[in-house]
Design a protein around this motif. Structure first.
Motif, PDB file in Angstrom:
ATOM      1  N   VAL A  81       0.021   4.491  -2.338  1.00  0.00           N
ATOM      2  CA  VAL A  81       0.423   6.046  -2.517  1.00  0.00           C
ATOM      3  C   VAL A  81       1.156   6.546  -2.673  1.00  0.00           C
ATOM      4  O   VAL A  81       1.481   7.356  -3.090  1.00  0.00           O
ATOM      5  N   VAL A 100      -6.644  -5.150   6.944  1.00  0.00           N
ATOM      6  CA  VAL A 100      -5.987  -4.087   7.512  1.00  0.00           C
ATOM      7  C   VAL A 100      -6.542  -2.953   7.521  1.00  0.00           C
ATOM      8  O   VAL A 100      -7.941  -2.041   6.150  1.00  0.00           O
ATOM      9  N   LEU A 112       2.760   2.051   6.349  1.00  0.00           N
ATOM     10  CA  LEU A 112       1.347   1.468   5.977  1.00  0.00           C
ATOM     11  C   LEU A 112       1.122  -0.689   5.687  1.00  0.00           C
ATOM     12  O   LEU A 112       2.402  -1.101   5.003  1.00  0.00           O
ATOM     13  N   VAL A 154       1.117  -1.085   0.295  1.00  0.00           N
ATOM     14  CA  VAL A 154      -0.208   0.095   0.056  1.00  0.00           C
ATOM     15  C   VAL A 154       0.374   1.165  -0.511  1.00  0.00           C
ATOM     16  O   VAL A 154       0.596   2.005  -0.616  1.00  0.00           O
ATOM     17  N   THR A 200      -7.329   0.928   6.956  1.00  0.00           N
ATOM     18  CA  THR A 200      -5.916   2.092   6.237  1.00  0.00           C
ATOM     19  C   THR A 200      -6.922   3.754   5.999  1.00  0.00           C
ATOM     20  O   THR A 200      -8.014   3.588   6.029  1.00  0.00           O
ATOM     21  N   HIS A 201      -6.600   4.157   6.848  1.00  0.00           N
ATOM     22  CA  HIS A 201      -7.156   5.498   7.376  1.00  0.00           C
ATOM     23  C   HIS A 201      -7.238   7.312   6.211  1.00  0.00           C
ATOM     24  O   HIS A 201      -5.304   6.706   5.634  1.00  0.00           O
ATOM     25  N   VAL A 251      -7.203   4.176  -4.001  1.00  0.00           N
ATOM     26  CA  VAL A 251      -6.410   5.118  -3.299  1.00  0.00           C
ATOM     27  C   VAL A 251      -6.247   6.315  -3.450  1.00  0.00           C
ATOM     28  O   VAL A 251      -6.387   7.617  -3.502  1.00  0.00           O
ATOM     29  N   ILE A 282      -1.770   9.581   5.774  1.00  0.00           N
ATOM     30  CA  ILE A 282      -2.474   8.222   5.785  1.00  0.00           C
ATOM     31  C   ILE A 282      -1.678   7.959   6.967  1.00  0.00           C
ATOM     32  O   ILE A 282      -0.492   7.681   7.345  1.00  0.00           O
ATOM     33  N   GLY A 283      -2.425   6.619   7.163  1.00  0.00           N
ATOM     34  CA  GLY A 283      -1.603   5.603   8.237  1.00  0.00           C
ATOM     35  C   GLY A 283      -2.774   4.038   7.950  1.00  0.00           C
ATOM     36  O   GLY A 283      -3.520   3.956   7.285  1.00  0.00           O
ATOM     37  N   SER A 284      -2.136   2.940   9.392  1.00  0.00           N
ATOM     38  CA  SER A 284      -3.122   2.677   8.660  1.00  0.00           C
ATOM     39  C   SER A 284      -2.734   1.717   9.752  1.00  0.00           C
ATOM     40  O   SER A 284      -1.887   1.713  11.162  1.00  0.00           O
ATOM     41  N   GLU A 285      -3.966   0.321  10.606  1.00  0.00           N
ATOM     42  CA  GLU A 285      -3.587  -0.225  11.685  1.00  0.00           C
ATOM     43  C   GLU A 285      -4.003  -1.752  11.136  1.00  0.00           C
ATOM     44  O   GLU A 285      -4.947  -1.914  10.599  1.00  0.00           O
TER      45      GLU A 285
END
Lengths: 151, 737
Positions: B598, B665, B621, B594, B667-668, B635, B656-659
């Motif tokens: 991005v 996953v 990410l 990702v 992603t925001h 994206v 932009i980040g992810s958990e």
């Protein structure tokens, strides 16, 4: 300059023909533009037969080929060109009406040199034609095998 | 030890099965037997009790010549009077030098078998003597209801008219064990009421004989058999009244201390249902006419039993059919028949009279009523589907069929299971709990035979001490009607499933056709609708180029508007096409970086000219597993939106980040732009839904609909949070790589 090879434009829509010619005109290319209105006529020119049996003009420097054509469609014209030992070096630019069609062309992978989704905006169209048209028409040389420029 | 016993028992059983009880080669000695050929000539004989009154060697002579005048007339008419296929018939009463005899005869193949049975002191008796008893019995039968009352009555009546010490009504269960259900006892013999006897006490061959010859008498357990000669072993005594019984049986009687016995067969239809079994402490004979009356009583009881069983079955069947009708209605009312069953557990359980039920379908198990734990049911289903079995599995003791089933005994000792779909291992199951009972056997059923002192010959058991057994792991037995109800429900379900499948196939065919039409439509839109917009833009631009100088300022603005409108219409067509393509194209999931995607989208977007300051804050990410072409669109779209709505901010902040969660996953993409009112959050992802005026932010209102469609096609989720003028955050969850 007289021996500049012509550009073969294969397009059934008269409006698109006119717009394409206007775009080519703005590129100020010296090449003559030969217009074929369907796939059969295009093949006649390319293989110097039918009404083009005794054509004096040279083989095209580049073929701008619409995908959807009456009689013989663009993909078949492309196939004929790429199958012919004499013509297969001629660069072909596929013109498609939508991105879906572009995917179709891609899937055939018949050795198309470039494709252009006819943009809605004339300016973009002009740019696309200029880039592609200039590249091959002005260089006046078919590209060496294996090094196919991408748009 | 128990192994020795078991092997003895097997030997015993095998020995009994081989025992030639139909052709014993001898008769009981209280009479004589002659085999006559078609001409009435004696070919074989057992003289027995007639010895004193007949020539020593009757073989080869016509029987008529050997007997007194009175008997001769009867013998001469036998050929015309006897009907083939009937049992022995009483033909007359004859007196000879050796005493008085009943003459009984029947046909056996091409021969006639004549038996002379020594009369008792007061014979010949007459049916008239017992007629009042029989009539009273018939009257009483009319007034009884139920098999128990009938059995009690029959025991009492038979003992009364025979004068024997004990009359038992003995009933076979499905394994041919017998149980004494009624008894009339004069007090000289032990009471056997409620005792059970193992099936081997009356072996299959004997049961078969009981079906054919309905009455059997053994007058004295100590009798010396009178041999039939010559070749006595070839004479079929199936229908004989004097037939000698197996020595093993005589020993059994002596062990039981009963010197005489008489049994009358009770049949329900063709099946041997039980016996009226009479015993006497001393040797005893029962007069012929009394036996005839007993046989008649036996027939009446048999008919009553058959009628009673048929009516009980019919009543139960009717009741279950009613339940089945209800279940079918429930199933038909729901989209999926299982829901119909689940909604009416009481009816489902009533169908088989079960205490619990379960439906296992698609790996899911739903328990109803008193059903065993889910793990046990699933294990049972796995075992059921592993074996090649009939459509209906039924047992009163699951543990006996499947050792692991003992664990389910509390609620599932009795099981009925029907397979409702072989492809998915789907089952409907009914359960009955364990019913612990104490069964009293007339002697240890395992020790039904023992070796004699010689160590070789088998002897029937000597002990008839009550032997109590606790029966565990058994449920109340399923009835035939209940089994049939389960089978019929299965047929109905299979019908429903098949019908549904056909409906689905038809629907899917229609959908395919509609889909094709849609594809053709979208192709024509892409090709034909796009061209006119292109032409409008192209010609307007040419007009502007070549004639622009001659246009007024207003004319110039008009042309600009024409161009813009046509471009946005063209854009709309493109977006719509890509939206429809997202729904149709196949997904090829791969592991996607990702972060790289991005970065690529960021480069594309910032190249396109926005010169204002953007503060990118890109965290780590996590990779996802999805179709790369589609996720690129997601994206691209979210970044494009973030840029678009924050372009008035200085600086624009895009984070932009992810958990990474367990298997997905999240992603925001967050911006500090125009944001939106959470009241409209539901509209955000709809097609053509816009939350901003067009002059504020351009766009066709398809982008987020596309994002949602793509993510959901991957089995993921999208959602958004926002506040007006503060910014928005878009989240999408996709499977982890």
């Amino acid at each position: 300059m007289a021996d500049l090879k012509p550009i073969l434009l294969v397009e059934d829509s008269p409006k698109d023909v006119e717009l394409t010619l206007a775009a080519l005109e703005q590129c100020q290319l010296a090449n003559a533009v030969i217009i074929a209105r369907d796939g059969a006529e295009a093949l006649d020119y390319l293989f110097a037969r039918g009404i083009y049996e005794n054509r004096k003009t040279a083989d095209p420097a580049v073929v701008l080929l619409d995908l959807k054509l009456p009689k013989v469609d663009g993909l078949e014209v492309l196939e004929q060109i790429k199958k012919d030992s004499h013509l297969k070096g001629t660069p072909v630019v596929m013109l498609t009406s939508s991105r879906e069609e572009r995917d179709l062309v891609r899937s055939y992978s018949l050795g198309v040199n470039a494709f252009v989704v006819k943009p809605v905006g004339f300016e973009q169209f002009f740019e696309a034609i200029r880039d592609l048209g200039m590249f091959w028409a002005v260089l006046n040389e078919p590209p060496p095998r294996g090094s196919v420029p991408r748009p | 030890m128990s192994e020795t016993l078991a092997s003895i028992a097997d030997l015993d059983l095998a020995a009994c099965a081989r025992e030639p009880i139909r052709v014993p080669g001898s008769i009981q000695p209280h009479g004589a037997l002659f085999v006559l050929d078609a001409a009435g000539v004696v070919t074989k004989a057992a003289i027995g009790a007639l010895a004193a009154g007949i020539a020593a060697d009757p073989i080869g002579r016509p029987l008529a010549d050997l007997l007194p005048e009175e008997a001769r007339r009867i013998v001469e008419t036998l050929d015309t009077r006897l009907v083939a296929g009937r049992g022995a018939e009483h033909m007359g009463f004859v007196r000879t030098e050796a005493g008085a005899f009943h003459l009984v005869a029947h046909r056996s193949g091409g021969d006639i078998i004549v038996e002379l049975e020594r009369a008792l002191g007061d014979e010949p008796g007459s049916f008239d003597e017992v007629y009042p008893d029989v009539r009273a019995f018939l009257d009483a039968v009319q007034r009884t209801s139920g098999i128990q009352a009938l059995a009690d009555l029959a025991a009492r009546e038979v003992r009364r008219i025979t004068g024997l010490d004990r009359a038992l009504i003995y009933r076979f269960d499905e394994e041919w064990n017998g149980e004494v259900i009624a008894e009339d006892n004069g007090g000289r013999l032990p009471v056997y009421r409620d005792l059970r006897w193992p099936a081997s006490d009356i072996p299959a061959q004997a049961r078969d004989l009981y079906r054919l010859n309905r009455l059997r008498l053994i007058a004295d357990a100590h009798y010396e058999p009178a041999p039939i000669a010559p070749d006595g072993g070839t004479v079929d005594l199936t229908y004989s009244v004097l037939r000698s019984v197996s020595p093993v049986h005589l020993e059994y009687m002596r062990n039981m201390a009963t010197m005489a016995s008489m049994s009358i067969s009770l049949l329900s239809g063709d099946r041997l249902w039980g016996l009226i079994s009479c015993h006497h402490l001393d040797p005893a004979r029962v007069p012929y006419h009394v036996r005839a009356a007993c046989e008649f009583i036996g027939q009446v009881v048999s008919m009553q039993i058959a009628a009673h069983e048929a009516s009980a079955l019919a009543t139960r069947r009717d009741a279950l059919r009613g339940v089945q009708g209800k279940l079918l209605a429930h199933m038909a009312a729901e989209d999926h028949f299982i829901d119909g069953l689940l909604a009416h557990p009481r009816d489902l359980m009533a169908l088989t009279g079960a205490d619990g039920a379960a439906i296992v379908a698609g790996g899911r198990c739903t328990r109803l009523g008193e059903a065993p734990p889910e793990a046990g049911i699933l294990a049972l289903v796995e075992w059921l589907s592993g074996e090649d079995r009939e459509d209906v599995f039924l047992t009163d003791s699951l543990a006996a069929e499947w050792p692991d089933g003992a664990a389910l005994k509390d609620m599932g000792s009795g099981v009925v299971a029907i397979s409702i779909s072989q492809i998915h291992d789907s089952y409907l199951l009914w359960f009955r709990p364990e019913l612990v009972r104490t069964v009293s056997w007339g002697g240890d059923p395992a020790k039904r035979a023992e070796l004699g002192p010689d160590g070789l010959r088998l002897h029937p058991r000597k002990s008839f001490e009550i032997w109590q057994e606790t029966v565990q792991l058994h449920a109340r037995p399923w009835q035939e009607a209940e089994r049939d109800a389960a089978a019929e429900l299965r047929v109905a379900i299979v019908d429903i499933v098949l019908r549904r499948a056909e409906e689905m196939a038809a629907l899917s065919e229609r959908l395919t056709a509609i889909n094709k039409e849609l594809e053709a439509f979208s192709y024509s839109v892409s090709h034909d609708l796009r061209a006119p917009f292109r032409h409008i833009v192209g010609y307007a631009q040419l007009l502007k180029k070549f004639e622009g100088e001659r246009l007024s300022e207003r004319g110039d603005r008009y042309i600009e508007t024409i161009i813009e409108s046509a471009i946005s219409a063209g854009q709309l067509v493109d977006d719509l096409l890509s939206y429809s393509q997202m729904g149709r194209s196949t997904i090829t999931p791969v592991s996607i970086d990702v972060a790289a995607m991005v970065a690529e989208a960021r480069t594309n977007l910032t190249m396109e000219g926005d010169r204002h300051r953007i503060d990118w804050r890109i965290g780590p990410l996590a990779p996802v597993r999805a179709d790369p072409v589609m996720v690129r669109l997601v994206v691209q779209n979210l970044l494009e939106n973030a840029l678009k709505f924050s372009r008035d901010r200085e600086p624009a902040v895009i984070e932009i980040g992810s958990e990474a969660k367990e298997d997905e996953v999240v992603t925001h993409v967050r911006d500090n732009g125009a944001g939106f009112d959470m009241a409209y959050v539901d509209k955000l992802f709809g097609v053509f839904q816009r939350l901003h005026r067009e002059e504020e932010f351009e766009g066709t209102g398809i982008g987020l609909a596309n994002v949602k469609r793509i993510v959901e096609r991957h089995g993921g989720r999208v959602w958004a949070e926002g506040e007006l003028d503060k910014g928005a955050t878009f989240f999408f969850a996709l499977p982890a790589a």
